[in-house]
Motif scaffolding. Structure first.
Motif, PDB file in Angstrom:
ATOM      1  N   ASN A  16       0.913 -86.683  46.298  1.00  0.00           N
ATOM      2  CA  ASN A  16       1.018 -88.098  46.655  1.00  0.00           C
ATOM      3  C   ASN A  16       0.087 -88.960  45.809  1.00  0.00           C
ATOM      4  N   TYR A  17      -1.055 -88.406  45.419  1.00  0.00           N
ATOM      5  CA  TYR A  17      -1.961 -89.150  44.535  1.00  0.00           C
ATOM      6  C   TYR A  17      -1.230 -89.554  43.246  1.00  0.00           C
ATOM      7  N   GLN A  18      -0.400 -88.665  42.734  1.00  0.00           N
ATOM      8  CA  GLN A  18       0.339 -88.941  41.491  1.00  0.00           C
ATOM      9  C   GLN A  18       1.323 -90.102  41.652  1.00  0.00           C
ATOM     10  N   LYS A  19       1.693 -90.417  42.875  1.00  0.00           N
ATOM     11  CA  LYS A  19       2.623 -91.519  43.146  1.00  0.00           C
ATOM     12  C   LYS A  19       1.931 -92.884  43.162  1.00  0.00           C
ATOM     13  N   VAL A  20       0.612 -92.877  43.176  1.00  0.00           N
ATOM     14  CA  VAL A  20      -0.174 -94.106  43.243  1.00  0.00           C
ATOM     15  C   VAL A  20      -0.525 -94.554  41.837  1.00  0.00           C
ATOM     16  N   SER A  21      -0.383 -95.851  41.572  1.00  0.00           N
ATOM     17  CA  SER A  21      -0.730 -96.353  40.239  1.00  0.00           C
ATOM     18  C   SER A  21      -1.410 -97.717  40.333  1.00  0.00           C
ATOM     19  N   THR A  22      -2.239 -97.990  39.345  1.00  0.00           N
ATOM     20  CA  THR A  22      -2.959 -99.253  39.261  1.00  0.00           C
ATOM     21  C   THR A  22      -1.968-100.411  39.343  1.00  0.00           C
ATOM     22  N   GLY A  23      -2.351-101.439  40.095  1.00  0.00           N
ATOM     23  CA  GLY A  23      -1.499-102.610  40.255  1.00  0.00           C
ATOM     24  C   GLY A  23      -0.674-102.600  41.529  1.00  0.00           C
ATOM     25  N   MET A  24      -0.627-101.439  42.215  1.00  0.00           N
ATOM     26  CA  MET A  24       0.114-101.365  43.477  1.00  0.00           C
ATOM     27  C   MET A  24      -0.592-102.196  44.544  1.00  0.00           C
ATOM     28  N   SER A  25       0.180-102.696  45.495  1.00  0.00           N
ATOM     29  CA  SER A  25      -0.427-103.406  46.619  1.00  0.00           C
ATOM     30  C   SER A  25      -1.102-102.394  47.548  1.00  0.00           C
ATOM     31  N   ARG A  26      -2.053-102.876  48.329  1.00  0.00           N
ATOM     32  CA  ARG A  26      -2.726-102.002  49.288  1.00  0.00           C
ATOM     33  C   ARG A  26      -1.701-101.437  50.266  1.00  0.00           C
ATOM     34  N   GLU A  27      -0.773-102.262  50.690  1.00  0.00           N
ATOM     35  CA  GLU A  27       0.263-101.825  51.628  1.00  0.00           C
ATOM     36  C   GLU A  27       1.089-100.673  51.046  1.00  0.00           C
ATOM     37  N   ALA A  28       1.428-100.752  49.766  1.00  0.00           N
ATOM     38  CA  ALA A  28       2.205 -99.691  49.126  1.00  0.00           C
ATOM     39  C   ALA A  28       1.396 -98.393  49.040  1.00  0.00           C
ATOM     40  N   VAL A  29       0.108 -98.503  48.748  1.00  0.00           N
ATOM     41  CA  VAL A  29      -0.755 -97.315  48.677  1.00  0.00           C
ATOM     42  C   VAL A  29      -0.849 -96.659  50.061  1.00  0.00           C
ATOM     43  N   VAL A  30      -1.014 -97.477  51.100  1.00  0.00           N
ATOM     44  CA  VAL A  30      -1.087 -96.943  52.465  1.00  0.00           C
ATOM     45  C   VAL A  30       0.238 -96.298  52.859  1.00  0.00           C
ATOM     46  N   ASP A  31       1.342 -96.823  52.388  1.00  0.00           N
ATOM     47  CA  ASP A  31       2.636 -96.186  52.655  1.00  0.00           C
ATOM     48  C   ASP A  31       2.675 -94.771  52.082  1.00  0.00           C
ATOM     49  N   VAL A  32       2.045 -94.571  50.929  1.00  0.00           N
ATOM     50  CA  VAL A  32       2.043 -93.257  50.272  1.00  0.00           C
ATOM     51  C   VAL A  32       0.996 -92.325  50.884  1.00  0.00           C
TER      52      VAL A  32
END
Length: 95
Positions: A33-49
């Motif tokens: 799941n860490y690999q799905k996170v990228s710079t520029g994502m919203s906090r909400e999108a990161v929490v979804d992952v």
């Protein structure tokens, strides 16, 4: 009576261990799941992952809001820095 009480106590412990095991297995805090996170994502999108962070520290100054967030699951620790709800940096540490 004493043997019955011991059996019930042992069953409760086993059930608790089973539930805790299931919760750990369902954790979103993984290297995959860490690999799905990228710079520029919203906090909400990161929490979804990754799910809600284990801990956070927030501050703001002159209209700029910052947050340092940490997700932990066993030997995996993910840290992230958000500025105005947008992911600025993130890292993965596997022990």
């Amino acid at each position: 009576m004493l043997n019955r009480a011991k059996c019930l106590s042992a069953l409760r412990r086993a059930a608790l261990i089973g539930v805790l095991g299931l919760l750990a297995a369902c954790s979103k805090v993984t290297a995959e799941n860490y690999q799905k996170v990228s710079t520029g994502m919203s906090r909400e999108a990161v929490v979804d992952v990754l799910g809600e962070p284990t801990s956070t520290q927030r501050s703001s100054l002159l209209g700029v809001a910052g947050e340092a967030a940490v997700w932990e699951n066993g030997k995996i620790k993910i840290t992230a820095t958000f500025v105005n709800e947008t992911l600025l940096t993130h890292s993965l540490n596997q022990q």
